[in-house]
Design a protein around this motif. Structure first.
Motif, PDB file in Angstrom:
ATOM      1  N   ARG A 145      -2.112  -8.841   3.612  1.00  0.00           N
ATOM      2  CA  ARG A 145      -2.297  -7.425   3.294  1.00  0.00           C
ATOM      3  C   ARG A 145      -1.201  -6.579   3.935  1.00  0.00           C
ATOM      4  NH1 ARG A 145      -8.820  -7.136   4.569  1.00  0.00           N
ATOM      5  NH2 ARG A 145      -9.570  -7.909   2.548  1.00  0.00           N
ATOM      6  N   ALA A 146      -0.881  -6.901   5.174  1.00  0.00           N
ATOM      7  CA  ALA A 146       0.147  -6.123   5.881  1.00  0.00           C
ATOM      8  C   ALA A 146       1.497  -6.205   5.179  1.00  0.00           C
ATOM      9  CB  ALA A 146       0.262  -6.613   7.322  1.00  0.00           C
ATOM     10  N   GLU A 147       1.777  -7.350   4.541  1.00  0.00           N
ATOM     11  CA  GLU A 147       3.065  -7.560   3.875  1.00  0.00           C
ATOM     12  C   GLU A 147       2.993  -7.262   2.373  1.00  0.00           C
ATOM     13  OE1 GLU A 147       5.983  -9.875   5.138  1.00  0.00           O
ATOM     14  OE2 GLU A 147       5.409  -9.206   7.148  1.00  0.00           O
ATOM     15  N   ARG A 148       1.787  -6.893   1.888  1.00  0.00           N
ATOM     16  CA  ARG A 148       1.585  -6.741   0.440  1.00  0.00           C
ATOM     17  C   ARG A 148       2.140  -7.970  -0.270  1.00  0.00           C
ATOM     18  NH1 ARG A 148       0.178  -1.823  -1.440  1.00  0.00           N
ATOM     19  NH2 ARG A 148       1.335  -2.087  -3.390  1.00  0.00           N
ATOM     20  N   GLY A 149       1.627  -9.096   0.158  1.00  0.00           N
ATOM     21  CA  GLY A 149       2.180 -10.383  -0.253  1.00  0.00           C
ATOM     22  C   GLY A 149       1.569 -10.952  -1.518  1.00  0.00           C
ATOM     23  N   THR A 150       1.865 -12.226  -1.739  1.00  0.00           N
ATOM     24  CA  THR A 150       1.427 -12.932  -2.950  1.00  0.00           C
ATOM     25  C   THR A 150       0.799 -14.263  -2.567  1.00  0.00           C
ATOM     26  OG1 THR A 150       3.202 -11.933  -4.267  1.00  0.00           O
ATOM     27  CG2 THR A 150       2.181 -13.923  -5.155  1.00  0.00           C
ATOM     28  N   VAL A 151      -0.312 -14.567  -3.212  1.00  0.00           N
ATOM     29  CA  VAL A 151      -0.960 -15.873  -3.069  1.00  0.00           C
ATOM     30  C   VAL A 151      -0.811 -16.611  -4.393  1.00  0.00           C
ATOM     31  CG1 VAL A 151      -3.079 -17.118  -2.504  1.00  0.00           C
ATOM     32  CG2 VAL A 151      -2.643 -14.868  -1.477  1.00  0.00           C
ATOM     33  N   ALA A 198      -9.293 -17.867  -7.295  1.00  0.00           N
ATOM     34  CA  ALA A 198      -8.130 -17.019  -7.569  1.00  0.00           C
ATOM     35  C   ALA A 198      -8.518 -15.764  -8.329  1.00  0.00           C
ATOM     36  CB  ALA A 198      -7.084 -17.816  -8.346  1.00  0.00           C
ATOM     37  N   ASP A 199      -9.373 -15.902  -9.331  1.00  0.00           N
ATOM     38  CA  ASP A 199      -9.753 -14.745 -10.149  1.00  0.00           C
ATOM     39  C   ASP A 199     -10.507 -13.704  -9.323  1.00  0.00           C
ATOM     40  OD1 ASP A 199      -8.575 -15.937 -12.322  1.00  0.00           O
ATOM     41  OD2 ASP A 199     -10.448 -16.593 -13.252  1.00  0.00           O
ATOM     42  N   ALA A 200     -11.433 -14.175  -8.475  1.00  0.00           N
ATOM     43  CA  ALA A 200     -12.182 -13.242  -7.633  1.00  0.00           C
ATOM     44  C   ALA A 200     -11.265 -12.587  -6.606  1.00  0.00           C
ATOM     45  CB  ALA A 200     -13.333 -13.969  -6.938  1.00  0.00           C
ATOM     46  N   LEU A 201     -10.412 -13.397  -5.985  1.00  0.00           N
ATOM     47  CA  LEU A 201      -9.500 -12.867  -4.971  1.00  0.00           C
ATOM     48  C   LEU A 201      -8.573 -11.818  -5.557  1.00  0.00           C
ATOM     49  CD1 LEU A 201      -8.480 -13.302  -1.983  1.00  0.00           C
ATOM     50  CD2 LEU A 201      -6.744 -14.819  -2.998  1.00  0.00           C
ATOM     51  N   ARG A 202      -8.094 -12.049  -6.768  1.00  0.00           N
ATOM     52  CA  ARG A 202      -7.178 -11.097  -7.412  1.00  0.00           C
ATOM     53  C   ARG A 202      -7.830  -9.712  -7.525  1.00  0.00           C
ATOM     54  NH1 ARG A 202      -6.750 -13.683 -11.743  1.00  0.00           N
ATOM     55  NH2 ARG A 202      -5.053 -14.992 -10.967  1.00  0.00           N
ATOM     56  N   ASP A 203      -9.071  -9.671  -7.969  1.00  0.00           N
ATOM     57  CA  ASP A 203      -9.757  -8.389  -8.108  1.00  0.00           C
ATOM     58  C   ASP A 203     -10.070  -7.777  -6.746  1.00  0.00           C
ATOM     59  OD1 ASP A 203      -9.635  -8.648 -10.829  1.00  0.00           O
ATOM     60  OD2 ASP A 203     -11.753  -9.155 -11.105  1.00  0.00           O
ATOM     61  N   GLU A 204     -10.456  -8.601  -5.797  1.00  0.00           N
ATOM     62  CA  GLU A 204     -10.830  -8.096  -4.476  1.00  0.00           C
ATOM     63  C   GLU A 204      -9.646  -7.513  -3.712  1.00  0.00           C
ATOM     64  OE1 GLU A 204     -14.376 -11.471  -3.918  1.00  0.00           O
ATOM     65  OE2 GLU A 204     -12.565 -11.536  -2.682  1.00  0.00           O
ATOM     66  N   GLU A 205      -8.480  -8.131  -3.864  1.00  0.00           N
ATOM     67  CA  GLU A 205      -7.339  -7.766  -3.029  1.00  0.00           C
ATOM     68  C   GLU A 205      -6.352  -6.818  -3.693  1.00  0.00           C
ATOM     69  OE1 GLU A 205      -6.975  -8.424   0.228  1.00  0.00           O
ATOM     70  OE2 GLU A 205      -9.018  -9.187   0.030  1.00  0.00           O
ATOM     71  N   ALA A 206      -6.605  -6.448  -4.940  1.00  0.00           N
ATOM     72  CA  ALA A 206      -5.682  -5.537  -5.626  1.00  0.00           C
ATOM     73  C   ALA A 206      -5.531  -4.227  -4.859  1.00  0.00           C
ATOM     74  CB  ALA A 206      -6.175  -5.278  -7.051  1.00  0.00           C
ATOM     75  N   GLU A 207      -6.610  -3.730  -4.298  1.00  0.00           N
ATOM     76  CA  GLU A 207      -6.533  -2.460  -3.572  1.00  0.00           C
ATOM     77  C   GLU A 207      -5.704  -2.569  -2.300  1.00  0.00           C
ATOM     78  OE1 GLU A 207     -10.169  -1.272  -1.262  1.00  0.00           O
ATOM     79  OE2 GLU A 207     -11.059  -2.944  -2.387  1.00  0.00           O
ATOM     80  N   HIS A 208      -5.495  -3.801  -1.812  1.00  0.00           N
ATOM     81  CA  HIS A 208      -4.687  -4.016  -0.614  1.00  0.00           C
ATOM     82  C   HIS A 208      -3.248  -4.396  -0.947  1.00  0.00           C
ATOM     83  CE1 HIS A 208      -8.295  -3.770   1.824  1.00  0.00           C
ATOM     84  NE2 HIS A 208      -8.869  -4.689   1.072  1.00  0.00           N
ATOM     85  N   GLY A 209      -2.916  -4.426  -2.239  1.00  0.00           N
ATOM     86  CA  GLY A 209      -1.545  -4.738  -2.640  1.00  0.00           C
ATOM     87  C   GLY A 209      -1.199  -6.208  -2.643  1.00  0.00           C
ATOM     88  N   VAL A 210      -2.197  -7.084  -2.544  1.00  0.00           N
ATOM     89  CA  VAL A 210      -1.954  -8.533  -2.557  1.00  0.00           C
ATOM     90  C   VAL A 210      -2.042  -9.028  -4.004  1.00  0.00           C
ATOM     91  CG1 VAL A 210      -2.780 -10.784  -1.773  1.00  0.00           C
ATOM     92  CG2 VAL A 210      -2.849  -8.819  -0.220  1.00  0.00           C
ATOM     93  N   ARG A 211      -1.016  -9.706  -4.443  1.00  0.00           N
ATOM     94  CA  ARG A 211      -1.001 -10.257  -5.803  1.00  0.00           C
ATOM     95  C   ARG A 211      -1.456 -11.719  -5.775  1.00  0.00           C
ATOM     96  NH1 ARG A 211       4.794  -8.580  -8.303  1.00  0.00           N
ATOM     97  NH2 ARG A 211       5.530  -9.926  -6.624  1.00  0.00           N
TER      98      ARG A 211
END
Length: 229
Positions: free
Chosen positions: A118-124, A153-166
């Protein structure tokens, strides 16, 4: 001076993992995760990368080795195991082992590293499989683990969008790796690497996802063998 991204790759000594590490090494700092051994040591020495010793069969042990990692920009889940067999023949320990490595370990590793991501607005990136889209006879335990990985992956994508994580899932077809050689042996078939996707091609696809402009998310990418010259 712009800080280089720090990318953690699991299964780094494997076919896709090592190809990805070599692809990213010129522009990324690398943490290469595995259980240790000569292959991982040699790859880290070659690429001037840092090893990270993780036993993916024991996700409950991850917290200690991860505690000293201050930042992570990208997390690539490339490690996986496969054991073919019918539902009638495979005992519970095969299912438990497969799900631990292929699904539970990625979930726990991601959970523990989310503050850094989240701090890096990174990608998983989850290296899935065509078996994560369709289960064939003899592939139940592996496909179940990969279907579950898609759900993660699908759940994480929706959960982390607000934190800038792709979050991206990659679905390679059969790829010319040591794992594929094992699969072909279990199938009683010849292993012909030239008939399969080159792991470097999968690595290039992952690199493409990491380098996509920030206004885009690439949820799902499939890689299939193409026409041969």
């Amino acid at each position: 001076m712009t800080q280089r991204p720090l990318t953690l790759i699991t299964g780094a000594a494997g076919g896709i993992g090592s190809a990805l590490a070599r692809t990213l090494a010129p522009t990324h700092d690398l943490l290469l995760a595995g259980r240790g051994g000569p292959a991982l040591d040699a790859l880290c020495a070659e690429l001037q990368a840092q090893p990270l010793l993780l036993d993916l069969t024991r996700p409950e042990t991850f917290a200690a080795p991860l505690s000293g990692i201050p930042r992570v920009t990208n997390l690539i889940h490339s490690a996986a195991v496969v054991e073919l067999g019918t539902v009638a023949d495979q005992p519970h320990d095969v299912w438990t082992h497969t799900l631990a490595v292929n699904t539970v370990a990625p979930a726990e590793l991601t959970r523990l590293l989310l503050p850094q991501l989240r701090a890096e607005r990174g990608t998983v990136v989850f290296v899935n499989s065509t078996a994560g889209l369709r289960a064939n006879a003899g592939w139940a335990s592996y496909a179940a683990s990969k279907f579950a990985l898609k759900a993660l992956a699908d759940a994480l994508r929706d959960e982390e969008a607000e934190h800038g994580v792709r979050v991206t899932s990659i679905y390679p077809g059969r790829t010319a790796t040591p794992m594929q050689a094992k699969v072909r042996a279990q199938e009683g078939a010849d292993y012909t690497p030239e008939a399969f996707v080159d792991p470097q091609t999968v690595a290039a696809t992952i690199a493409f996802a990491l380098q996509a402009p920030r206004d885009a998310t690439l949820p799902d990418l499939s890689v299939r063998p193409g026409p041969r010259p």
